[in-house]
Design a protein around this motif. Sequence first.
Motif, PDB file in Angstrom:
ATOM      1  N   ARG A 138       0.803  -1.109  -0.216  1.00  0.00           N
ATOM      2  CA  ARG A 138      -0.094   0.017   0.024  1.00  0.00           C
ATOM      3  C   ARG A 138       1.002   1.170  -0.197  1.00  0.00           C
ATOM      4  NH1 ARG A 138      -4.341   2.104   4.669  1.00  0.00           N
ATOM      5  NH2 ARG A 138      -5.181   3.643   3.667  1.00  0.00           N
ATOM      6  N   ARG A 139       1.981   1.227   0.947  1.00  0.00           N
ATOM      7  CA  ARG A 139       2.843   2.261   0.848  1.00  0.00           C
ATOM      8  C   ARG A 139       3.440   2.566  -0.617  1.00  0.00           C
ATOM      9  NH1 ARG A 139       4.849   0.368   5.825  1.00  0.00           N
ATOM     10  NH2 ARG A 139       6.769  -0.511   4.758  1.00  0.00           N
ATOM     11  N   ARG A 140       3.783   1.613  -1.355  1.00  0.00           N
ATOM     12  CA  ARG A 140       4.513   1.681  -2.368  1.00  0.00           C
ATOM     13  C   ARG A 140       3.475   2.118  -3.722  1.00  0.00           C
ATOM     14  NH1 ARG A 140       8.508  -2.693  -4.566  1.00  0.00           N
ATOM     15  NH2 ARG A 140       9.513  -1.508  -2.796  1.00  0.00           N
ATOM     16  N   ALA A 141       2.285   1.714  -3.634  1.00  0.00           N
ATOM     17  CA  ALA A 141       1.113   2.275  -4.359  1.00  0.00           C
ATOM     18  C   ALA A 141       1.079   3.695  -3.781  1.00  0.00           C
ATOM     19  CB  ALA A 141      -0.189   1.377  -4.197  1.00  0.00           C
ATOM     20  N   ALA A 142       0.909   3.965  -2.903  1.00  0.00           N
ATOM     21  CA  ALA A 142       0.518   5.552  -2.548  1.00  0.00           C
ATOM     22  C   ALA A 142       1.866   6.508  -3.091  1.00  0.00           C
ATOM     23  CB  ALA A 142       0.579   5.783  -1.120  1.00  0.00           C
ATOM     24  N   ARG A 143       2.935   5.914  -3.015  1.00  0.00           N
ATOM     25  CA  ARG A 143       4.207   6.619  -3.500  1.00  0.00           C
ATOM     26  C   ARG A 143       4.190   6.772  -5.148  1.00  0.00           C
ATOM     27  NH1 ARG A 143       7.306   3.861   0.562  1.00  0.00           N
ATOM     28  NH2 ARG A 143       7.602   5.299   2.337  1.00  0.00           N
ATOM     29  N   PHE A 144       3.821   5.696  -5.611  1.00  0.00           N
ATOM     30  CA  PHE A 144       3.501   5.632  -7.134  1.00  0.00           C
ATOM     31  C   PHE A 144       2.393   6.528  -7.696  1.00  0.00           C
ATOM     32  CE2 PHE A 144       1.374   3.498 -10.908  1.00  0.00           C
ATOM     33  CZ  PHE A 144       2.563   3.494 -11.692  1.00  0.00           C
ATOM     34  N   LEU A 145       1.388   6.431  -6.840  1.00  0.00           N
ATOM     35  CA  LEU A 145       0.035   7.470  -7.079  1.00  0.00           C
ATOM     36  C   LEU A 145       0.573   8.949  -7.043  1.00  0.00           C
ATOM     37  CD1 LEU A 145      -2.804   5.697  -5.816  1.00  0.00           C
ATOM     38  CD2 LEU A 145      -2.648   5.975  -8.334  1.00  0.00           C
ATOM     39  N   ASP A 146       1.331   9.169  -6.318  1.00  0.00           N
ATOM     40  CA  ASP A 146       1.724  10.672  -5.635  1.00  0.00           C
ATOM     41  C   ASP A 146       3.066  10.959  -6.790  1.00  0.00           C
ATOM     42  OD1 ASP A 146       0.045  10.814  -3.854  1.00  0.00           O
ATOM     43  OD2 ASP A 146       1.182  10.516  -2.214  1.00  0.00           O
ATOM     44  N   HIS A 147       3.438  10.090  -7.249  1.00  0.00           N
ATOM     45  CA  HIS A 147       4.654  10.624  -8.079  1.00  0.00           C
ATOM     46  C   HIS A 147       4.079  11.480  -9.254  1.00  0.00           C
ATOM     47  CE1 HIS A 147       8.356  10.217 -10.459  1.00  0.00           C
ATOM     48  NE2 HIS A 147       8.749   9.921  -9.329  1.00  0.00           N
ATOM     49  N   ARG A 148       4.690  12.576  -9.489  1.00  0.00           N
ATOM     50  CA  ARG A 148       4.455  13.459 -10.603  1.00  0.00           C
ATOM     51  C   ARG A 148       4.535  12.921 -12.236  1.00  0.00           C
ATOM     52  NH1 ARG A 148      10.243  16.826 -11.322  1.00  0.00           N
ATOM     53  NH2 ARG A 148      11.392  15.146 -11.778  1.00  0.00           N
ATOM     54  N   PHE A 149       5.242  11.860 -12.383  1.00  0.00           N
ATOM     55  CA  PHE A 149       5.133  11.221 -13.567  1.00  0.00           C
ATOM     56  C   PHE A 149       3.809  10.386 -13.629  1.00  0.00           C
ATOM     57  CE2 PHE A 149      10.169  11.320 -13.173  1.00  0.00           C
ATOM     58  CZ  PHE A 149      10.290  12.413 -14.014  1.00  0.00           C
ATOM     59  N   PHE A 150       3.430   9.912 -12.708  1.00  0.00           N
ATOM     60  CA  PHE A 150       2.270   9.236 -12.703  1.00  0.00           C
ATOM     61  C   PHE A 150       1.026  10.049 -13.053  1.00  0.00           C
ATOM     62  CE2 PHE A 150      -1.947   7.627 -11.214  1.00  0.00           C
ATOM     63  CZ  PHE A 150      -1.812   6.347 -11.726  1.00  0.00           C
ATOM     64  N   ASP A 151       1.044  11.296 -12.761  1.00  0.00           N
ATOM     65  CA  ASP A 151       0.209  12.304 -13.046  1.00  0.00           C
ATOM     66  C   ASP A 151       0.296  12.692 -14.511  1.00  0.00           C
ATOM     67  OD1 ASP A 151      -1.170  12.582 -10.729  1.00  0.00           O
ATOM     68  OD2 ASP A 151       0.078  14.204  -9.978  1.00  0.00           O
ATOM     69  N   ALA A 152       1.357  12.903 -14.936  1.00  0.00           N
ATOM     70  CA  ALA A 152       1.883  13.252 -16.324  1.00  0.00           C
ATOM     71  C   ALA A 152       1.260  12.187 -17.050  1.00  0.00           C
ATOM     72  CB  ALA A 152       3.409  13.545 -16.450  1.00  0.00           C
ATOM     73  N   ALA A 153       1.644  10.898 -16.894  1.00  0.00           N
ATOM     74  CA  ALA A 153       1.093   9.762 -17.702  1.00  0.00           C
ATOM     75  C   ALA A 153      -0.329   9.557 -17.728  1.00  0.00           C
ATOM     76  CB  ALA A 153       1.754   8.479 -17.219  1.00  0.00           C
ATOM     77  N   ILE A 154      -1.085   9.912 -16.603  1.00  0.00           N
ATOM     78  CA  ILE A 154      -2.421   9.708 -16.733  1.00  0.00           C
ATOM     79  C   ILE A 154      -3.058  10.818 -17.565  1.00  0.00           C
ATOM     80  CG2 ILE A 154      -4.549  10.202 -15.556  1.00  0.00           C
ATOM     81  CD1 ILE A 154      -3.353   7.535 -14.995  1.00  0.00           C
TER      82      ILE A 154
END
Length: 141
Positions: A17-33
């Motif tokens: 869950r911590r790893r998933a949270a960090r993944f979702l909070d990453h700026r590259f994830f926002d850019a990818a979405i």
Amino acid sequence: SSNSLHEKEMQDWHPVRRRAARFLDHRFFDAAIGIVISLNVVAMIVETNANAECIQSSCAASTGVDEFFIINMIFLFLYTIETTLRLYVHRFTFWCNFWNLLDFFVVAIGYIDLLSLFQSDTKSSLPDPKTLKIFRMLRMA
């Protein structure tokens, strides 16, 4: 700092869950979405133009698998992964965020629309999922 408070809260979480949270909070994830949403809008425009041209020229019904159906299933799959991750990380607080509710609603309507394809005699009174996806563009603003 709010980030350190967030990190302290996450200490009690399962490592996945911590790893998933960090993944979702990453700026590259926002850019990818953001890129996925933009590509989805482009695909909707191309599909709408193709359908309009087909109506104007009285196209024969296509045989085989519709490429737009496949493209839409890919987008639905990506949105499902994103929404599922957010639900897993945020749990009950997921439902307190407008954007999460919008995403969940768009994904749910997408699956209802998919199911309605198998029940061709049933007319759905639900909003068109393609129209709802446009609201996802607001997230990029």
